[in-house]
Design an enzyme around this catalytic site. Structure first.
Site, short mmCIF file in Angstrom:
data_model
loop_
_atom_site.label_atom_id
_atom_site.label_comp_id
_atom_site.label_asym_id
_atom_site.label_seq_id
_atom_site.Cartn_x
_atom_site.Cartn_y
_atom_site.Cartn_z
N LYS A 195 -0.26 -2.37 -5.06
CA LYS A 195 0.41 -1.50 -4.10
C LYS A 195 -0.59 -0.49 -3.55
O LYS A 195 -1.00 0.44 -4.23
CB LYS A 195 1.58 -0.73 -4.74
CG LYS A 195 2.41 -0.04 -3.66
CD LYS A 195 3.14 1.21 -4.10
CE LYS A 195 2.41 2.49 -3.90
NZ LYS A 195 2.09 2.90 -2.53
N GLY A 248 -4.93 8.10 -8.81
CA GLY A 248 -4.22 9.00 -7.92
C GLY A 248 -4.15 10.38 -8.52
O GLY A 248 -5.02 10.77 -9.31
N GLY A 253 0.42 10.62 -11.87
CA GLY A 253 -0.05 9.94 -13.09
C GLY A 253 0.82 10.30 -14.30
O GLY A 253 1.23 9.42 -15.07
N GLU A 270 -6.53 7.09 -13.74
CA GLU A 270 -7.74 7.72 -13.18
C GLU A 270 -7.23 8.82 -12.27
O GLU A 270 -6.77 8.54 -11.17
CB GLU A 270 -8.55 6.72 -12.37
CG GLU A 270 -8.94 5.46 -13.10
CD GLU A 270 -10.05 5.72 -14.10
OE1 GLU A 270 -10.83 6.66 -13.91
OE2 GLU A 270 -10.11 4.97 -15.08
N CYS A 304 -12.64 11.88 -5.71
CA CYS A 304 -12.29 12.47 -7.01
C CYS A 304 -13.51 13.05 -7.72
O CYS A 304 -13.40 14.00 -8.47
CB CYS A 304 -11.62 11.42 -7.89
SG CYS A 304 -12.60 9.93 -8.02
N GLU A 404 -8.42 21.17 -7.91
CA GLU A 404 -8.98 20.14 -7.04
C GLU A 404 -8.51 20.41 -5.60
O GLU A 404 -7.32 20.53 -5.35
CB GLU A 404 -8.48 18.77 -7.48
CG GLU A 404 -9.05 17.65 -6.67
CD GLU A 404 -8.59 16.28 -7.14
OE1 GLU A 404 -7.36 16.06 -7.19
OE2 GLU A 404 -9.45 15.45 -7.47
P1 NAP Z 1 -0.96 10.15 -5.28
O1 NAP Z 1 -0.05 10.89 -4.42
O2 NAP Z 1 -0.85 10.30 -6.73
O3 NAP Z 1 -0.83 8.62 -4.84
C1 NAP Z 1 -1.51 7.59 -5.49
C2 NAP Z 1 -0.68 6.32 -5.45
O4 NAP Z 1 0.50 6.50 -6.25
C3 NAP Z 1 -0.20 5.98 -4.05
O5 NAP Z 1 -0.23 4.58 -3.89
C4 NAP Z 1 1.21 6.51 -4.08
O6 NAP Z 1 2.05 5.91 -3.13
C5 NAP Z 1 1.63 6.15 -5.47
N1 NAP Z 1 2.83 6.84 -5.97
C6 NAP Z 1 3.35 8.03 -5.56
N2 NAP Z 1 4.49 8.29 -6.24
C7 NAP Z 1 4.71 7.26 -7.09
C8 NAP Z 1 5.70 6.94 -8.06
N3 NAP Z 1 6.75 7.74 -8.28
N4 NAP Z 1 5.59 5.80 -8.77
C9 NAP Z 1 4.54 4.98 -8.56
N5 NAP Z 1 3.58 5.20 -7.64
C10 NAP Z 1 3.64 6.34 -6.92
O7 NAP Z 1 -2.47 10.50 -4.97
P2 NAP Z 1 -3.13 10.65 -3.56
O8 NAP Z 1 -2.82 12.01 -3.01
O9 NAP Z 1 -2.83 9.47 -2.76
O10 NAP Z 1 -4.70 10.55 -3.96
C11 NAP Z 1 -5.46 11.64 -4.26
C12 NAP Z 1 -5.60 11.82 -5.77
O11 NAP Z 1 -6.22 10.68 -6.35
C13 NAP Z 1 -6.51 12.96 -6.10
O12 NAP Z 1 -5.94 13.77 -7.10
C14 NAP Z 1 -7.77 12.29 -6.60
O13 NAP Z 1 -8.55 13.04 -7.46
C15 NAP Z 1 -7.25 11.08 -7.23
N6 NAP Z 1 -8.30 10.06 -7.31
C16 NAP Z 1 -8.87 9.82 -8.53
C17 NAP Z 1 -9.89 8.90 -8.67
C18 NAP Z 1 -10.53 8.62 -9.99
O14 NAP Z 1 -11.27 7.65 -10.11
N7 NAP Z 1 -10.28 9.38 -11.02
C19 NAP Z 1 -10.32 8.20 -7.53
C20 NAP Z 1 -9.72 8.46 -6.30
C21 NAP Z 1 -8.70 9.40 -6.22
P3 NAP Z 1 2.17 6.47 -1.62
O15 NAP Z 1 0.93 7.19 -1.28
O16 NAP Z 1 2.30 5.21 -0.87
O17 NAP Z 1 3.39 7.31 -1.56
#
Ligand code: NAP
Ligand code: MG
Length: 503
Positions: A195, A248, A253, A270, A304, A404
């Site tokens: 997804k 994410g 998470g 992650e 990240c 962050e």
């Molecule tokens: P996010 O809001 O947590 O979204 C990540 C993914 O989770 C998206 O596909 C999102 O779907 C999905 N999601 C949201 N709610 C969900 C639920 N209730 N159940 C299952 N899946 C769900 O994160 P983001 O804002 O897109 O990304 C930024 C974050 O990612 C930052 O905090 C960053 O640090 C982190 N990140 C970490 C790494 C690492 O390697 N540690 C790498 C890259 C990014 P939708 O977006 O389609 O709603």
């Protein structure tokens, strides 16, 4: 800062335009299908804020169909295929992505705002390397024999796939994160439902097509576009999914870990980071400062591992600040499809509001905005652009130092002593990565040991390799992508006892 024109979509190739205007479908069991409920989501070009395409918003019924297909492939075609043949398919998929690098980078650039040339050089390269690296693991997943303390008993282990994997990835490295998940999962013998994030679903659809072209049997990789609350949540709740691999935010998470506990799914997370990037005065301060600027401004800080908190030994402070500001002034803001662009937009207006909120609160508390601190001006005001920003004078408790930001905003602080530095660098709740610049070997290793982070770079920053595990400590999550540890999480061990006593 130099500004590039904004006529990005006019630079797109015919192949991209045709792809964008086609009807986008889910990939379930090797078939392109519309969502059963017929609902769609729009994805946008964040530079121009124009809609690029509509993709299905997969509902629980689509998730159910994908889980059924993935389960059947798990016990059927994929299990029956020899490890060598599985390896060949992963290698072919890597070759096809390499063949289509230009086109994929163009689509990903339009969808995410990232500079196309950076996507080709970084994201696509990392995706290909992950597939090639894990292709090698298919044939090397050996069990062991164990000398149990009973005569005439043979005890051996088998390394078996954990089952159907749901990979949920964010928008900042869409194709690359997808391959970090699917490559080890498929190499382990699992089947996958991917997804992508709702803001960047397009490269996953291309990946699904290429996987079929590479010879992946139907159902082994299924692609479900959709939003987190609908598609993501249904995957996390589904009893037929054995493992969630997630990259994410910390908030989502933790939510996933809670929901997944009801069905005892394995989970790897992650999450975010607030990564201390440390410059001692004894080292190559100039190279460190230039790298520090790259570490925060690459992909507009939406990384990240972004080095968003720069800690500089007091006597090198002015020199580093001046150099980082000079590097910021060289960035070229523009559409990702312009070859000159080095600073694209933030992913959305919401993200821009979040980033500018941090800077505005900083101003209110007397932190100095040395450069930047505004959204893009002129033609850039209509897209989600934010100027490269440098702040000084922030305390450890200020939001720009502890949280962050996920934008091109760097807080530069000073430190006086090694012990003070280590204590302060560890105040963050995250523990993803850190960087250390020094010419003193003892100091470098002592700092690497003392800093609580899953990765420490010494005299370099933002190095990634398919062979090297990546994942955080503390609130940055658990489990690793990449490397040997990256495949372990998709395997479970079965123990077999054989009585070979005769008579
Ligand atoms: P996010 O809001 O947590 O979204 C990540 C993914 O989770 C998206 O596909 C999102 O779907 C999905 N999601 C949201 N709610 C969900 C639920 N209730 N159940 C299952 N899946 C769900 O994160 P983001 O804002 O897109 O990304 C930024 C974050 O990612 C930052 O905090 C960053 O640090 C982190 N990140 C970490 C790494 C690492 O390697 N540690 C790498 C890259 C990014 P939708 O977006 O389609 O709603
Ligand atoms: Mg988009």
């Amino acid at each position: 800062m130099i500004e590039q024109p904004l006529n990005g979509t006019q630079l797109a190739s015919k192949k991209t335009i045709d792809f964008l205007s086609s009807t986008h479908k889910l990939l379930i069991d090797g078939n392109d299908v519309l969502s059963a409920a017929g609902e769609t989501l729009r994805t946008y070009d964040p530079a121009l804020k124009i809609a690029l395409a509509e993709v299905p918003n997969a509902k629980a019924a689509d998730v159910d169909a994908a889980v059924t297909a993935a389960t059947s492939a798990l016990h059927g075609s994929w299990q029956k295929m020899s490890p060598m043949d599985r390896s060949q398919i992963l290698l072919r998929l890597a070759d096809l992505i390499e063949r289509d690098t230009t086109w994929i980078s163009e689509v990903e650039s339009l969808d995410s705002g990232k500079p196309k040339h950076q996507i080709a050089a970084v994201d696509v390269r990392l995706a290909i390397n992950a597939l090639r690296y894990y292709a090698g693991w298919c044939t090397k997943l050996a069990g062991e024999t164990i000398p149990a303390s009973s005569p005439e008993l043979l005890v051996y282990t088998r390394r078996e796939p954990v089952g159907v994997v749901a990979a949920i990835v964010p928008w900042n490295f869409p194709l690359c994160q997808a391959c970090f998940k699917i490559a080890p999962a498929l190499a382990a013998g699992c089947t996958v439902i991917l997804k992508p994030a709702e803001q960047t679903p397009l490269s996953a659809l291309i990946l699904g097509r290429l996987a079929l072209e590479a010879g992946l049997p139907p159902g082994v990789l299924n692609i479900l576009t959709g939003d987190g609350a609908t598609t993501g949540q249904a995957l996390v709740e589904h009893p037929g999914v054995a493992k969630i691999t997630f990259t994410g935010s910390e908030r989502v998470g933790k939510h996933i870990a809670r929901i997944a506990s009801a069905t005892l799914k394995r989970v790897s997370l992650e999450l975010g980071g607030k990564n201390p990037h440390i410059i001692f005065a004894d080292g190559d301060v100039d190279t460190a400062a230039v790298t520090a600027a790259g570490a925060i401004f690459f992909y507009a800080g939406q990384v990240c591992s972004a080095g968003s908190r720069l800690m500089v030994e007091a006597k090198a402070f002015d020199r580093v600040v001046n150099q980082v500001v000079s590097e910021a002034s060289k960035l070229k803001m523009g559409h990702g499809l312009h070859t000159e662009t080095t600073l694209g937009p933030l992913i959305s207006e919401d993200q821009l509001k979040r980033v500018s909120g941090f800077v505005e609160r900083s101003r209110d508390t007397g932190i100095e905005v040395v450069t930047g601190g505004r959204r893009g001006q002129g033609t850039f005001a209509s897209g989600s652009f934010y100027e490269p920003t440098v702040l000084t004078g922030a305390k450890d408790t200020d939001g720009v130092v502890s949280d962050e930001i996920f934008g091109p905003v760097l807080a530069i602080q000073t430190f006086e002593s090694f012990d003070e530095l280590v204590k302060r660098a560890n105040t963050t709740s995250y523990g993803l990565a850190a960087g250390i610049w020094t010419s003193d070997v003892a100091k470098a290793h002592a700092a690497a040991a003392a800093i609580q982070a899953g990765t420490v770079w010494i005299n370099t920053y933002n190095q990634f390799d398919a062979a090297v595990g990546w994942g955080g400590f503390k609130q940055s999550g658990y489990g690793k992508d990449n490397g040997r540890e990256g495949i372990e999480q998709y395997l479970q061990t079965k123990t077999v006892w054989v009585n070979y006593a005769r008579g």
